[in-house]
Design a protein around this motif. Sequence first.
Motif, short mmCIF file in Angstrom:
data_model
loop_
_atom_site.label_atom_id
_atom_site.label_comp_id
_atom_site.label_asym_id
_atom_site.label_seq_id
_atom_site.Cartn_x
_atom_site.Cartn_y
_atom_site.Cartn_z
N LEU A 1 0.82 -1.21 0.00
CA LEU A 1 0.00 0.00 0.00
C LEU A 1 0.85 1.26 0.00
CD1 LEU A 1 -2.86 -0.96 2.50
CD2 LEU A 1 -3.10 -0.55 0.04
N ARG A 2 2.11 1.18 0.42
CA ARG A 2 2.99 2.35 0.44
C ARG A 2 3.30 2.87 -0.96
NH1 ARG A 2 8.35 1.05 2.62
NH2 ARG A 2 7.99 -0.96 1.62
N TRP A 3 3.30 1.96 -1.96
CA TRP A 3 3.84 2.35 -3.26
C TRP A 3 3.03 1.87 -4.47
CZ3 TRP A 3 4.80 -1.74 -6.46
CH2 TRP A 3 4.93 -3.00 -5.86
N ASP A 4 2.11 0.95 -4.28
CA ASP A 4 1.46 0.27 -5.40
C ASP A 4 0.13 0.95 -5.74
OD1 ASP A 4 0.34 -1.46 -7.23
OD2 ASP A 4 0.90 -3.28 -6.14
N ASP A 5 0.15 1.85 -6.72
CA ASP A 5 -1.09 2.51 -7.13
C ASP A 5 -2.10 1.51 -7.68
OD1 ASP A 5 -0.26 5.04 -6.42
OD2 ASP A 5 0.46 5.57 -8.42
N GLY A 6 -1.60 0.45 -8.33
CA GLY A 6 -2.51 -0.56 -8.85
C GLY A 6 -3.30 -1.24 -7.73
N LEU A 7 -2.64 -1.50 -6.60
CA LEU A 7 -3.33 -2.11 -5.47
C LEU A 7 -4.38 -1.17 -4.90
CD1 LEU A 7 -3.68 -4.41 -3.44
CD2 LEU A 7 -1.78 -3.45 -2.13
N HIS A 8 -4.06 0.12 -4.82
CA HIS A 8 -5.05 1.08 -4.34
C HIS A 8 -6.27 1.07 -5.25
CE1 HIS A 8 -3.05 3.31 -1.00
NE2 HIS A 8 -1.95 2.84 -1.57
N GLY A 9 -6.03 1.01 -6.57
CA GLY A 9 -7.15 0.94 -7.50
C GLY A 9 -7.97 -0.32 -7.34
N LEU A 10 -7.27 -1.43 -7.12
CA LEU A 10 -7.96 -2.70 -6.93
C LEU A 10 -8.84 -2.66 -5.69
CD1 LEU A 10 -6.43 -6.21 -7.45
CD2 LEU A 10 -7.68 -5.72 -5.36
N LEU A 11 -8.32 -2.10 -4.58
CA LEU A 11 -9.08 -2.06 -3.34
C LEU A 11 -10.30 -1.14 -3.44
CD1 LEU A 11 -6.28 -2.06 -0.62
CD2 LEU A 11 -7.83 -3.92 -1.23
N ALA A 12 -10.31 -0.25 -4.41
CA ALA A 12 -11.50 0.56 -4.62
C ALA A 12 -12.66 -0.27 -5.17
CB ALA A 12 -11.19 1.72 -5.57
N GLY A 13 -12.33 -1.48 -5.68
CA GLY A 13 -13.36 -2.29 -6.30
C GLY A 13 -13.60 -3.64 -5.67
N VAL A 14 -13.02 -3.90 -4.48
CA VAL A 14 -13.19 -5.20 -3.85
C VAL A 14 -13.11 -5.05 -2.33
CG1 VAL A 14 -10.73 -5.81 -3.96
CG2 VAL A 14 -12.44 -7.63 -3.90
N ARG A 15 -13.86 -5.85 -1.62
CA ARG A 15 -13.79 -5.91 -0.16
C ARG A 15 -12.84 -7.04 0.23
NH1 ARG A 15 -14.37 -2.62 4.12
NH2 ARG A 15 -15.61 -3.48 5.85
N VAL A 16 -11.93 -6.79 1.18
CA VAL A 16 -10.95 -7.79 1.59
C VAL A 16 -11.05 -7.97 3.11
CG1 VAL A 16 -8.54 -8.51 1.49
CG2 VAL A 16 -9.46 -6.99 -0.27
N VAL A 17 -11.11 -9.22 3.54
CA VAL A 17 -11.30 -9.57 4.94
C VAL A 17 -10.19 -10.53 5.37
CG1 VAL A 17 -12.87 -10.57 6.65
CG2 VAL A 17 -13.80 -9.34 4.66
N PHE A 18 -9.52 -10.22 6.48
CA PHE A 18 -8.52 -11.11 7.07
C PHE A 18 -8.98 -11.51 8.46
CE2 PHE A 18 -6.03 -8.86 3.91
CZ PHE A 18 -5.13 -9.82 3.43
N MET A 19 -9.08 -12.81 8.70
CA MET A 19 -9.37 -13.34 10.04
C MET A 19 -8.33 -14.44 10.31
SD MET A 19 -13.04 -14.69 11.50
CE MET A 19 -13.31 -14.92 13.27
N PRO A 20 -7.13 -14.05 10.71
CA PRO A 20 -6.02 -15.00 10.72
C PRO A 20 -5.91 -15.87 11.96
CG PRO A 20 -5.22 -12.79 11.16
CD PRO A 20 -6.70 -12.67 10.94
N LEU A 21 -6.54 -15.48 13.08
CA LEU A 21 -6.40 -16.24 14.33
C LEU A 21 -7.79 -16.55 14.89
CD1 LEU A 21 -3.81 -13.96 14.40
CD2 LEU A 21 -3.25 -15.46 16.29
N VAL A 22 -8.48 -17.47 14.24
CA VAL A 22 -9.83 -17.82 14.67
C VAL A 22 -9.82 -18.46 16.05
CG1 VAL A 22 -11.86 -19.20 14.10
CG2 VAL A 22 -10.60 -18.04 12.27
N ASN A 23 -8.78 -19.23 16.36
CA ASN A 23 -8.71 -20.02 17.59
C ASN A 23 -7.44 -19.68 18.37
OD1 ASN A 23 -8.85 -22.03 19.56
ND2 ASN A 23 -8.46 -23.72 18.14
N PRO A 24 -7.35 -18.45 18.90
CA PRO A 24 -6.11 -18.07 19.59
C PRO A 24 -5.85 -18.88 20.86
CG PRO A 24 -7.80 -16.41 19.95
CD PRO A 24 -8.34 -17.36 18.92
N GLY A 25 -6.92 -19.34 21.50
CA GLY A 25 -6.71 -20.18 22.68
C GLY A 25 -6.04 -21.49 22.34
#
Length: 353
Positions: A95-119
């Motif tokens: 995100l610091r430098w990639d204009d293409g990624l910024h454009g892509l994120l304008a058109g898609v929702r992205v979800v990260f749930m990396p630690l479903v079971n932290p216990g």
Amino acid sequence: MAAERLPAPPPAGPPGDLPLLDEVRHLAGISGGLAQLRTVCEVHTGGRRFAVPVVTLGNPDAAAPAVGFFGGVHGLERIGAEVVVAGLRQLVQRLRWDDGLHGLLAGVRVVFMPLVNPGGLWRGTRANPQGVDLMRNAPVDCAGRALPLIGGQRIGPTLPWYRGPAGAPMAPEAQALCEVVRQELHSHRVALAVDCHSGFGLTDRLWFPFAHTARPVPQLPEWLALARLLDDSLLHHRYVFEPQSRQYLAHGDLWDHLVLQAPAERLFLPLTLEMGSWLWVRKNPRQVFSRRGIFNPLIAHRQQRVLRRHLGLLDFLLRAAYSHRRWLPAAHERDALREAALDRWYRGTGAQA
């Protein structure tokens, strides 16, 4: 002028803390306000309290496609959580430098749930702290013959693959995952997802539902279109793309439950990545004497190789979601694709067409 270097991640906490959880918070904090972090539930174990975090980026409009990345459902399979956190790290750094990624994120929702079971991650167990296997916990019963024990059991939490008490609500972590999917993925017209695990075998597999029945899913044409897109895009990849029912049937699969709950007018395509952990044991047989070593690469360069391999898959799914109009089958193509998918995955296997 060189891009400014990102701040270093926070130092690891005292023994018993979860550095991966600290890194998720850190990455959301340095995203320049583009990533939103929230806690969807809390887990208490051993006198400690752990958050179950979700990070969201991109366009929340229901008309935009969405993609979700999930990990850490089984606490013993730390590499699954590490793959998803690495995917978040790569995206935030770009995100610091990639204009293409910024454009892509304008058109898609992205979800990260990396630690479903932290216990479970902290305790080093497959199940959550109450002994419930979250991937056997949904209210879905097997329509065929589930594998004994492995397919889910209700003998008790002292044995693995425990489903939880019959008729009881799902475990809080499983409920949290389902609620995130309903809010962030089911609400969009098209949504993809991948849940990262490691398991026995020498091959990396991408499984799509169902796990509770050998009957094909209604979305079979779309699954074949995605499988072909993967073959054409990630050249020489090592994934076996197949329905989970080709390997075994099981009770209580969360993704079966969420596919069955998805609104009929939406398209929801969740994958489970099963990394072949026998590859790591074969190269370092001493790992078999470590419970963590059966399911995770313990040597640094092998872990880095695993992360590099699967980061390509996460990026592919992000772009496939964004560009879904270019590869999803048209109405007149679905019948032919369904027949081809039945030939590829089901005919001759005893499944019902």
